[in-house]
Design an enzyme around this catalytic site. Structure first.
Site, PDB file in Angstrom:
ATOM      1  N   GLY A  46     -59.218 -17.750   2.496  1.00 28.47           N
ATOM      2  CA  GLY A  46     -59.569 -18.792   3.157  1.00 28.47           C
ATOM      3  C   GLY A  46     -58.565 -19.912   3.722  1.00 28.47           C
ATOM      4  O   GLY A  46     -58.627 -20.494   5.082  1.00 28.47           O
ATOM      5  N   CYS A  47     -57.483 -20.279   2.848  1.00 23.94           N
ATOM      6  CA  CYS A  47     -56.350 -21.208   3.329  1.00 23.94           C
ATOM      7  C   CYS A  47     -55.596 -20.510   4.590  1.00 23.94           C
ATOM      8  O   CYS A  47     -55.149 -21.116   5.382  1.00 23.94           O
ATOM      9  CB  CYS A  47     -55.646 -21.333   2.227  1.00 23.94           C
ATOM     10  SG  CYS A  47     -56.403 -22.005   0.836  1.00 23.94           S
ATOM     11  N   THR A  48     -55.458 -19.250   4.444  1.00 24.25           N
ATOM     12  CA  THR A  48     -54.843 -18.496   5.591  1.00 24.25           C
ATOM     13  C   THR A  48     -55.634 -18.699   6.851  1.00 24.25           C
ATOM     14  O   THR A  48     -55.038 -19.105   7.957  1.00 24.25           O
ATOM     15  CB  THR A  48     -54.482 -17.082   5.333  1.00 24.25           C
ATOM     16  OG1 THR A  48     -53.750 -16.900   4.037  1.00 24.25           O
ATOM     17  CG2 THR A  48     -53.747 -16.501   6.277  1.00 24.25           C
TER      18      THR A  48
END
Length: 156
Positions: A46-48
Site C-alpha cells: 500500500g505504501c509503495t
C-alpha cells in the site's frame, strides 16, 4: 511538542529529519501548500502504491504550488532505499521518535495478523500557504488517493 493539530488552526512548527539530507522545517514552506502523508512502512504494497502515485502526479502538484512529503517511523537509511528503488522525486521524513506522528495523532491500535499493535494509520494532512490545516484525511485507501489530494488542492 504542542497540542494536536486542529482543522482551521495554524499547524505548530516542527522540525524533522529528511531524506534530503537537511532538516525539514515546516516554517520554511510558508507561501506554499504542503501535503504531509503518513504511511505505515517503506516498501510495503500500500505504501509503495501511494508513493508511486504521488510521484507520478508530482509535476501537477508543483503547478498547484504544493509540496509533497511522506512521513513514517522508518529510518533515513530505509527511506533512501525506498526512494532509490522507485525513483521518488519528493522527500520522505523520518519520525522514529513519533513526535510528529503524535502531533497529528496518527499512531493507532491496528490488527496485524490477529495481533494488536500500535502503528501509523494511513492519513494525509493539507496545510495552506498561511500554515493552517485545511484538509485532514484518515483511514485512507492507497490506490487513487494521490489523485484525490491533487483535486483537493486545486479546489482550494
Amino acid at each position: 511538542m504542542a497540542a494536536k493539530v486542529a482543522m482551521g488552526k495554524k499547524v505548530p512548527n516542527f522540525k524533522i529529519e529528511s531524506s534530503s539530507g537537511e532538516t525539514f522545517n515546516l516554517a520554511d514552506y510558508k507561501g506554499k501548500k504542503v501535503i504531509l502523508y503518513f504511511y505505515p512502512k517503506d516498501n510495503t504494497p500500500g505504501c509503495t502504491t501511494e508513493g508511486i502515485e504521488f510521484n507520478e502526479l508530482l509535476p501537477q502538484f508543483k503547478k498547484a504550488k504544493t509540496e509533497i512529503f511522506g512521513i513514517s517511523r522508518d529510518t533515513l537509511k530505509s527511506h533512501d532505499k525506498f526512494i532509490c528503488k522507485y525513483d521518488f522525486k519528493f522527500h520522505l521524513l523520518s519520525d522514529e521518535d513519533e513526535e510528529v506522528c503524535k502531533l497529528f495523532d496518527v499512531i493507532k491500535e491496528k490488527n496485524m495478523y490477529g495481533k494488536m499493535v500500535m502503528g501509523i494509520e494511513r492519513s494525509t494532512f493539507v496545510i495552506d500557504e498561511d500554515g493552517k490545516l485545511v484538509g485532514e484525511f484518515r483511514k485512507i485507501k492507497a490506490p487513487g488517493h494521490a489523485a484525490e489530494m491533487l483535486k483537493f488542492v486545486k479546489d482550494l
